[in-house]
Write a protein that holds these residues in place. Sequence first.
Motif, PDB file in Angstrom:
ATOM      1  N   PHE A 160      27.115  33.784  -3.185  1.00 12.13           N
ATOM      2  CA  PHE A 160      27.993  34.307  -2.173  1.00 12.13           C
ATOM      3  C   PHE A 160      29.413  33.431  -1.954  1.00 12.13           C
ATOM      4  CE2 PHE A 160      27.374  33.676   2.353  1.00 12.13           C
ATOM      5  CZ  PHE A 160      27.320  35.016   2.660  1.00 12.13           C
ATOM      6  N   TRP A 161      29.067  32.103  -1.576  1.00 16.90           N
ATOM      7  CA  TRP A 161      30.019  31.100  -1.261  1.00 16.90           C
ATOM      8  C   TRP A 161      30.905  31.137  -2.750  1.00 16.90           C
ATOM      9  CZ3 TRP A 161      30.355  30.142   3.230  1.00 16.90           C
ATOM     10  CH2 TRP A 161      29.581  29.849   3.856  1.00 16.90           C
ATOM     11  N   THR A 162      31.373  31.910  -3.270  1.00 18.22           N
ATOM     12  CA  THR A 162      32.191  32.463  -4.897  1.00 18.22           C
ATOM     13  C   THR A 162      33.197  33.242  -3.997  1.00 18.22           C
ATOM     14  OG1 THR A 162      31.186  31.283  -6.639  1.00 18.22           O
ATOM     15  CG2 THR A 162      32.803  33.047  -7.235  1.00 18.22           C
ATOM     16  N   ARG A 163      32.203  34.023  -3.429  1.00 17.87           N
ATOM     17  CA  ARG A 163      33.491  35.375  -3.005  1.00 17.87           C
ATOM     18  C   ARG A 163      33.233  35.233  -2.081  1.00 17.87           C
ATOM     19  NH1 ARG A 163      28.277  40.777  -4.394  1.00 17.87           N
ATOM     20  NH2 ARG A 163      28.819  40.259  -6.678  1.00 17.87           N
ATOM     21  N   ILE A 164      32.704  34.529  -1.068  1.00 14.70           N
ATOM     22  CA  ILE A 164      33.404  34.416   0.403  1.00 14.70           C
ATOM     23  C   ILE A 164      35.213  33.351   0.105  1.00 14.70           C
ATOM     24  CG2 ILE A 164      33.533  32.584   2.276  1.00 14.70           C
ATOM     25  CD1 ILE A 164      31.900  34.788   2.995  1.00 14.70           C
ATOM     26  N   VAL A 165      34.577  32.316  -1.135  1.00 16.83           N
ATOM     27  CA  VAL A 165      36.129  31.608  -1.334  1.00 16.83           C
ATOM     28  C   VAL A 165      37.220  32.689  -1.991  1.00 16.83           C
ATOM     29  CG1 VAL A 165      37.271  30.362  -3.042  1.00 16.83           C
ATOM     30  CG2 VAL A 165      34.782  29.314  -1.915  1.00 16.83           C
ATOM     31  N   ASP A 166      36.744  33.566  -2.446  1.00 18.25           N
ATOM     32  CA  ASP A 166      38.625  34.458  -3.222  1.00 18.25           C
ATOM     33  C   ASP A 166      38.358  34.973  -2.286  1.00 18.25           C
ATOM     34  OD1 ASP A 166      37.830  32.640  -5.632  1.00 18.25           O
ATOM     35  OD2 ASP A 166      36.447  34.797  -6.397  1.00 18.25           O
ATOM     36  N   ALA A 167      36.962  35.402  -1.407  1.00 20.00           N
ATOM     37  CA  ALA A 167      37.791  36.644  -0.163  1.00 20.00           C
ATOM     38  C   ALA A 167      39.181  36.905   0.523  1.00 20.00           C
ATOM     39  CB  ALA A 167      36.743  37.629   0.406  1.00 20.00           C
ATOM     40  N   ASN A 168      39.982  37.548   0.785  1.00 17.57           N
ATOM     41  CA  ASN A 168      40.666  37.480   1.511  1.00 17.57           C
ATOM     42  C   ASN A 168      40.626  37.841   2.881  1.00 17.57           C
ATOM     43  OD1 ASN A 168      43.102  38.631  -0.617  1.00 17.57           O
ATOM     44  ND2 ASN A 168      43.152  36.577  -0.274  1.00 17.57           N
ATOM     45  N   VAL A 169      40.021  38.598   3.384  1.00 11.95           N
ATOM     46  CA  VAL A 169      39.260  39.013   3.994  1.00 11.95           C
ATOM     47  C   VAL A 169      37.473  39.087   4.678  1.00 11.95           C
ATOM     48  CG1 VAL A 169      39.587  40.744   6.756  1.00 11.95           C
ATOM     49  CG2 VAL A 169      41.938  40.841   4.905  1.00 11.95           C
ATOM     50  N   ILE A 170      36.858  39.194   5.268  1.00  9.89           N
ATOM     51  CA  ILE A 170      35.719  38.805   5.319  1.00  9.89           C
ATOM     52  C   ILE A 170      34.654  39.593   6.111  1.00  9.89           C
ATOM     53  CG2 ILE A 170      33.535  37.218   5.447  1.00  9.89           C
ATOM     54  CD1 ILE A 170      35.364  35.404   4.058  1.00  9.89           C
ATOM     55  N   TYR A 171      34.382  40.982   6.292  1.00 11.67           N
ATOM     56  CA  TYR A 171      34.089  41.351   7.436  1.00 11.67           C
ATOM     57  C   TYR A 171      32.533  41.264   7.860  1.00 11.67           C
ATOM     58  CZ  TYR A 171      37.947  44.890   6.447  1.00 11.67           C
ATOM     59  OH  TYR A 171      38.983  44.752   6.015  1.00 11.67           O
ATOM     60  N   VAL A 172      32.503  41.009   8.708  1.00 14.18           N
ATOM     61  CA  VAL A 172      30.750  41.089   8.999  1.00 14.18           C
ATOM     62  C   VAL A 172      30.064  42.031  10.000  1.00 14.18           C
ATOM     63  CG1 VAL A 172      28.670  39.623  10.073  1.00 14.18           C
ATOM     64  CG2 VAL A 172      30.525  38.201   9.225  1.00 14.18           C
ATOM     65  N   GLY A 173      29.654  43.180   9.421  1.00 12.01           N
ATOM     66  CA  GLY A 173      29.036  44.417  10.156  1.00 12.01           C
ATOM     67  C   GLY A 173      27.813  44.092  10.748  1.00 12.01           C
ATOM     68  N   GLU A 174      28.005  43.862  12.286  1.00 11.04           N
ATOM     69  CA  GLU A 174      26.596  43.477  13.314  1.00 11.04           C
ATOM     70  C   GLU A 174      26.459  44.932  14.019  1.00 11.04           C
ATOM     71  OE1 GLU A 174      28.692  40.887  16.043  1.00 11.04           O
ATOM     72  OE2 GLU A 174      28.864  43.461  17.531  1.00 11.04           O
ATOM     73  N   THR A 175      25.372  44.361  14.811  1.00 14.43           N
ATOM     74  CA  THR A 175      25.150  45.740  15.484  1.00 14.43           C
ATOM     75  C   THR A 175      24.846  45.002  17.096  1.00 14.43           C
ATOM     76  OG1 THR A 175      22.695  46.702  13.894  1.00 14.43           O
ATOM     77  CG2 THR A 175      22.237  47.166  16.023  1.00 14.43           C
ATOM     78  N   THR A 194      45.300  32.049   4.701  1.00 13.07           N
ATOM     79  CA  THR A 194      44.607  32.093   5.643  1.00 13.07           C
ATOM     80  C   THR A 194      43.623  33.237   5.502  1.00 13.07           C
ATOM     81  OG1 THR A 194      45.470  30.945   7.299  1.00 13.07           O
ATOM     82  CG2 THR A 194      43.553  31.456   8.226  1.00 13.07           C
ATOM     83  N   LYS A 195      42.425  33.097   5.672  1.00 18.65           N
ATOM     84  CA  LYS A 195      41.408  33.752   5.606  1.00 18.65           C
ATOM     85  C   LYS A 195      41.022  34.341   6.508  1.00 18.65           C
ATOM     86  CE  LYS A 195      38.797  31.514   1.522  1.00 18.65           C
ATOM     87  NZ  LYS A 195      39.187  32.828   0.219  1.00 18.65           N
ATOM     88  N   LEU A 196      40.633  35.925   7.176  1.00 17.68           N
ATOM     89  CA  LEU A 196      40.304  36.544   8.188  1.00 17.68           C
ATOM     90  C   LEU A 196      38.990  37.247   8.327  1.00 17.68           C
ATOM     91  CD1 LEU A 196      41.642  36.746  11.343  1.00 17.68           C
ATOM     92  CD2 LEU A 196      42.027  39.454  10.248  1.00 17.68           C
ATOM     93  N   VAL A 197      38.286  35.946   9.132  1.00 19.20           N
ATOM     94  CA  VAL A 197      36.467  36.386   9.364  1.00 19.20           C
ATOM     95  C   VAL A 197      36.699  37.328  10.529  1.00 19.20           C
ATOM     96  CG1 VAL A 197      34.182  35.603   9.754  1.00 19.20           C
ATOM     97  CG2 VAL A 197      35.796  34.247   8.582  1.00 19.20           C
ATOM     98  N   VAL A 198      36.234  38.687  10.246  1.00 19.04           N
ATOM     99  CA  VAL A 198      36.255  39.686  11.076  1.00 19.04           C
ATOM    100  C   VAL A 198      35.079  40.420  11.869  1.00 19.04           C
ATOM    101  CG1 VAL A 198      36.698  42.272  11.331  1.00 19.04           C
ATOM    102  CG2 VAL A 198      38.469  41.058   9.752  1.00 19.04           C
ATOM    103  N   LEU A 199      34.883  40.354  12.480  1.00 19.36           N
ATOM    104  CA  LEU A 199      33.498  40.397  13.874  1.00 19.36           C
ATOM    105  C   LEU A 199      33.717  41.892  14.033  1.00 19.36           C
ATOM    106  CD1 LEU A 199      32.469  37.413  15.322  1.00 19.36           C
ATOM    107  CD2 LEU A 199      32.175  37.406  13.180  1.00 19.36           C
ATOM    108  N   THR A 200      32.801  42.657  13.673  1.00 19.54           N
ATOM    109  CA  THR A 200      32.760  44.412  13.935  1.00 19.54           C
ATOM    110  C   THR A 200      31.707  45.026  14.445  1.00 19.54           C
ATOM    111  OG1 THR A 200      34.509  46.091  13.964  1.00 19.54           O
ATOM    112  CG2 THR A 200      34.197  45.343  11.671  1.00 19.54           C
ATOM    113  N   GLY A 201      31.458  46.577  14.264  1.00 22.88           N
ATOM    114  CA  GLY A 201      30.080  47.046  14.630  1.00 22.88           C
ATOM    115  C   GLY A 201      30.476  47.176  12.871  1.00 22.88           C
ATOM    116  N   ARG A 202      28.964  47.816  12.172  1.00 24.68           N
ATOM    117  CA  ARG A 202      29.133  48.746  10.950  1.00 24.68           C
ATOM    118  C   ARG A 202      29.455  49.655  10.889  1.00 24.68           C
ATOM    119  NH1 ARG A 202      23.029  45.748   8.914  1.00 24.68           N
ATOM    120  NH2 ARG A 202      23.002  43.698   9.989  1.00 24.68           N
TER     121      ARG A 202
END
Length: 270
Positions: free
Chosen positions: A54-69, A236-244
């Motif tokens: 999990f954390w290896t993929r977080i480190v490798d990613a440029n954009v991380i989307y969290v698809g929320e309800t 700089t990574k970007l953590v995106v908070l958005t709907g699923r």
Amino acid sequence: MRQLVLRTSFTSICAHRWFLSSLWLLLPCTVGLCCNALGKLPSGAEQSAREGEFWTRIVDANVIYVGETHDSRRDHEYELALIRSMTRSRMHFAVGWEMFERSQQCELDRFNERRLPLAELLARTGFEKSWGSYSPLYARILEATAHARIPNIGLNAPTTLAHKIAEGELLSFREKKQIPKEFQVPAGAYRHFVQLLGEHPGMKQHDLPRFFAAQNLWDQTMARTILEFHRKNPATKLVVLTGRGHVQGEFGIPDYVRQKSSATQLVLLP
């Protein structure tokens, strides 16, 4: 470009509703089995291996989307835990919000610089009326970013513009210029959209193309903002908070970003 999807260890169907008055679209999805370092996992070597992946993929990613309800407290707790964990790991990242419009970036910048209190930010942007009712944890996430000096980025198009498109109202020249033209809507996207919407009371077939256009306005505007941020801040990574519904499947924001960038994207579905 790699786009990876990590799902939680439980199976559920996301609640979905269409609020035409505010045009916040929640699309349904099925959550399958996969790894999640923030959720409950088996103990021992298997847990360590999954957390490491999990954390290896977080480190490798440029954009991380969290698809929320949007009204799920558990999803917001997940987002807060992820941001806090990334902060403790001293990762260099910013948080992009579907819930803030691009035009509100001046207020966000003042908040990021600690020149604008949280309460005033929420009041100036109308956040409490539009999003605050979903969860008090949005405010806690903003507090956490302010404490850690993590920038917050407004990603979205104006709500009024999306509403006018969905209602089929005439747009001014200035409003038309705000609609992205640089992306191609992929084949099958409309059919996918209709399938995800499902059966809704009062939903008319002739309304669907307008609703799809409003959805694309959101997706493409957020993709444009993400691309602009990545070009200006490649380290700089970007953590995106958005709907699923904006990130699941082969459509939505990640697809539009993929059309213009080789950035590594990671989709997390709590």
